[in-house]
Design an enzyme around this catalytic site. Structure first.
Site, PDB file in Angstrom:
ATOM      1  N   ARG A   1      -5.613  -5.366  -9.125  1.00 16.41           N
ATOM      2  CA  ARG A   1      -7.002  -6.342  -9.472  1.00 16.41           C
ATOM      3  C   ARG A   1      -6.886  -4.965 -10.895  1.00 16.41           C
ATOM      4  O   ARG A   1      -6.366  -4.036 -11.037  1.00 16.41           O
ATOM      5  CB  ARG A   1      -8.189  -6.211  -9.113  1.00 16.41           C
ATOM      6  CG  ARG A   1      -7.560  -6.632  -7.544  1.00 16.41           C
ATOM      7  CD  ARG A   1      -9.176  -7.608  -7.129  1.00 16.41           C
ATOM      8  NE  ARG A   1      -9.454  -6.085  -6.002  1.00 16.41           N
ATOM      9  CZ  ARG A   1     -10.520  -6.625  -5.490  1.00 16.41           C
ATOM     10  NH1 ARG A   1     -11.817  -6.922  -6.180  1.00 16.41           N
ATOM     11  NH2 ARG A   1     -10.981  -5.153  -5.581  1.00 16.41           N
TER      12      ARG A   1
ATOM     13  N   ARG B   1     -14.910   0.825   0.137  1.00 15.29           N
ATOM     14  CA  ARG B   1     -13.955   2.642   0.370  1.00 15.29           C
ATOM     15  C   ARG B   1     -14.948   2.865   2.282  1.00 15.29           C
ATOM     16  O   ARG B   1     -16.451   2.746   1.703  1.00 15.29           O
ATOM     17  CB  ARG B   1     -14.562   3.131  -0.420  1.00 15.29           C
ATOM     18  CG  ARG B   1     -13.439   3.189  -1.744  1.00 15.29           C
ATOM     19  CD  ARG B   1     -12.106   3.085  -2.170  1.00 15.29           C
ATOM     20  NE  ARG B   1     -11.156   3.486  -3.209  1.00 15.29           N
ATOM     21  CZ  ARG B   1     -10.900   2.165  -3.659  1.00 15.29           C
ATOM     22  NH1 ARG B   1     -10.938   1.165  -2.543  1.00 15.29           N
ATOM     23  NH2 ARG B   1      -9.942   1.340  -4.288  1.00 15.29           N
TER      24      ARG B   1
ATOM     25  N   LYS C   1      -2.267   0.334   2.940  1.00 21.27           N
ATOM     26  CA  LYS C   1      -1.426  -0.708   2.691  1.00 21.27           C
ATOM     27  C   LYS C   1      -0.691  -1.610   2.811  1.00 21.27           C
ATOM     28  O   LYS C   1       0.520  -0.396   2.112  1.00 21.27           O
ATOM     29  CB  LYS C   1      -2.183  -0.756   1.153  1.00 21.27           C
ATOM     30  CG  LYS C   1      -2.322  -2.012   0.190  1.00 21.27           C
ATOM     31  CD  LYS C   1      -4.190  -1.778  -0.789  1.00 21.27           C
ATOM     32  CE  LYS C   1      -3.392  -2.652  -1.926  1.00 21.27           C
ATOM     33  NZ  LYS C   1      -4.355  -2.544  -2.625  1.00 21.27           N
TER      34      LYS C   1
HETATM   35  P1  ATP Z   1      -9.450  -2.273  -3.678  1.00 13.59           P
HETATM   36  O1  ATP Z   1     -10.233  -1.304  -5.476  1.00 13.59           O
HETATM   37  O2  ATP Z   1      -9.639  -3.922  -3.086  1.00 13.59           O
HETATM   38  O3  ATP Z   1      -9.285  -1.170  -2.563  1.00 13.59           O
HETATM   39  P2  ATP Z   1      -7.309  -1.192  -4.663  1.00 13.59           P
HETATM   40  O4  ATP Z   1      -7.772   0.262  -5.486  1.00 13.59           O
HETATM   41  O5  ATP Z   1      -6.351  -0.821  -3.194  1.00 13.59           O
HETATM   42  O6  ATP Z   1      -8.229  -2.641  -4.427  1.00 13.59           O
HETATM   43  P3  ATP Z   1      -6.038  -3.352  -5.575  1.00 13.59           P
HETATM   44  O7  ATP Z   1      -6.211  -3.586  -7.120  1.00 13.59           O
HETATM   45  O8  ATP Z   1      -5.498  -3.993  -4.988  1.00 13.59           O
HETATM   46  O9  ATP Z   1      -6.190  -1.468  -6.137  1.00 13.59           O
HETATM   47  O10 ATP Z   1      -4.093  -2.822  -5.966  1.00 13.59           O
HETATM   48  C1  ATP Z   1      -3.442  -1.665  -6.592  1.00 13.59           C
HETATM   49  C2  ATP Z   1      -3.782   0.181  -6.530  1.00 13.59           C
HETATM   50  O11 ATP Z   1      -2.512  -0.997  -5.090  1.00 13.59           O
HETATM   51  C3  ATP Z   1      -2.933   1.038  -7.145  1.00 13.59           C
HETATM   52  O12 ATP Z   1      -3.417   1.446  -7.403  1.00 13.59           O
HETATM   53  C4  ATP Z   1      -2.458   1.619  -6.012  1.00 13.59           C
HETATM   54  O13 ATP Z   1      -3.265   2.511  -5.649  1.00 13.59           O
HETATM   55  C5  ATP Z   1      -1.808   0.686  -5.124  1.00 13.59           C
HETATM   56  N1  ATP Z   1      -0.491   0.058  -4.882  1.00 13.59           N
HETATM   57  C6  ATP Z   1       0.455   0.066  -6.194  1.00 13.59           C
HETATM   58  N2  ATP Z   1       1.218  -0.581  -5.326  1.00 13.59           N
HETATM   59  C7  ATP Z   1       1.392  -0.908  -4.074  1.00 13.59           C
HETATM   60  C8  ATP Z   1       2.442  -0.954  -2.925  1.00 13.59           C
HETATM   61  N3  ATP Z   1       3.789  -1.128  -3.559  1.00 13.59           N
HETATM   62  N4  ATP Z   1       2.112  -1.038  -1.710  1.00 13.59           N
HETATM   63  C9  ATP Z   1       1.036  -0.330  -1.553  1.00 13.59           C
HETATM   64  N5  ATP Z   1      -0.244  -0.175  -2.107  1.00 13.59           N
HETATM   65  C10 ATP Z   1       0.051  -0.098  -3.452  1.00 13.59           C
END
Ligand code: ATP
Length: 319
Positions: free
Chosen positions: A116, A314, A181
């Protein structure tokens, strides 16, 4: 380079001469391509004098025929790419070109995989699933309500079905094991949501990945959780069938019919959290979601409802 990889994927030794003959190039050209494979795709290749070259471990590549054979009910065309900027981006281009939905875009790796708000999704070669299913939606807004949460639930159930029993959900659409994640979801929409539109259901699942220095938050993979390697073609087939079940329920009964199941699997239900919206932070306690998939928080004793693609949740340190 990828033709060479396909010759090596059985994990056996192949002589430089045989590889050169198969590719119609010299042995030194083979050598250069092998170096590229290691540098660009992060693969490890054994070189043994007198025997030739061998991949450190055999590779099973994505195979649309194998996927279709294991998921006969998913009769959508499957476009498989060795390498692409992003499967969601390719799906959007295919919609633009007039490709008829539903269809599925898969890739062995993404060079600009995205999360996102333009964040990067780490997408190494042949280790994970990078999956974009395109649907044509005619039912108007009701068909879109809570859709990304429904996709998250289908991904979570697929992982559990394959033995990752601790998989759970984090609002709005992450799949976690504990705090780590394991899968992310990115929905993108083109057209008129009130009339006819296309929606791209983008899913990234960490399958066999065991290390990466590209992820800046806690992460895990199916392999790290279960200690075994997974057949990605089987996983894609299972995910397709699970999505059909959940999307079918969503289409017929709407999101309210799925709301309770989603909440039961929300890892952060009842937890103290901070909701981040740009530079703003709202502290509260998670009450659940509403019938449209929006987050319900208790903030200073009062229930408030939040929705929108710019929000991040968070856990608070004191929760
Ligand atoms: P949220 O804001 O809902 O907490 P998020 O921070 O997890 O979402 P997303 O846009 O869902 O953000 O995913 C991008 C983020 O996920 C990246 O900034 C990185 O931190 C993490 N990420 C990137 N690649 C991977 C992966 N292969 N597996 C797990 N996490 C990843």
């Amino acid at each position: 380079m990828l033709t060479l990889l396909k010759l090596l994927k059985d994990g056996r030794f192949h002589s430089g001469q045989a590889l050169g003959a198969a590719l119609g190039v010299s042995r030194s050209a083979v050598w250069k391509q092998l170096q590229l494979l290691e540098a660009e795709l992060g693969l490890s290749i054994h070189k043994v004098r007198g025997r030739g070259y061998q991949l450190a471990s055999p590779l099973t590549l994505l195979d649309s025929v194998a996927i279709a054979g294991q998921a006969p009910s998913c009769d959508w065309p499957i476009l498989v790419f060795d390498s692409i900027d992003s499967t969601n981006a390719e799906a959007l281009r295919a919609i633009d070109r007039g490709q008829t939905a539903p269809f599925l875009v898969l890739a062995e790796r993404q060079t600009s995989g995205r999360g996102r708000r333009g964040r990067k999704w780490a997408s190494p070669f042949a280790e994970n699933i990078y999956y974009s299913l395109v649907l044509r939606i005619e039912g108007g807004m009701r068909q879109l309500e809570g859709l990304s949460l429904v996709v998250g639930l289908a991904v979570m159930q697929t992982l559990r079905g394959l033995g990752v029993s601790e998989a759970g959900l984090k609002w709005p659409n992450d799949v976690l094991v504990g705090q780590k994640k394991i899968a992310g979801i990115l929905l993108e929409l083109v057209g008129d949501p009130a009339d006819v539109c296309h929606v791209v259901l983008g899913v990234g699942i960490n399958v066999n990945m065991q290390m990466t220095d590209e992820v800046d938050q806690q992460w895990t993979s199916m392999r790290l959780e279960s200690g075994r390697e997974f057949d990605r073609n089987h996983l894609v087939a299972q995910l397709g069938q699970m999505l059909q079940v959940y999307l079918g329920r969503h289409q017929v009964d709407g999101f309210p019919a799925i709301q309770a199941e989603w909440e039961q699997n929300h890892l952060w239900q009842g937890r103290a959290v901070s909701l981040i919206a740009g530079f703003n932070q709202i502290d509260g306690e998670v009450l659940g979601i509403d019938s449209q998939g929006a987050l319900r928080l208790k903030v200073s004793g009062v229930e408030k409802v939040f929705s929108g693609g710019e929000l991040s949740l968070r856990l608070r340190d004191d929760s």
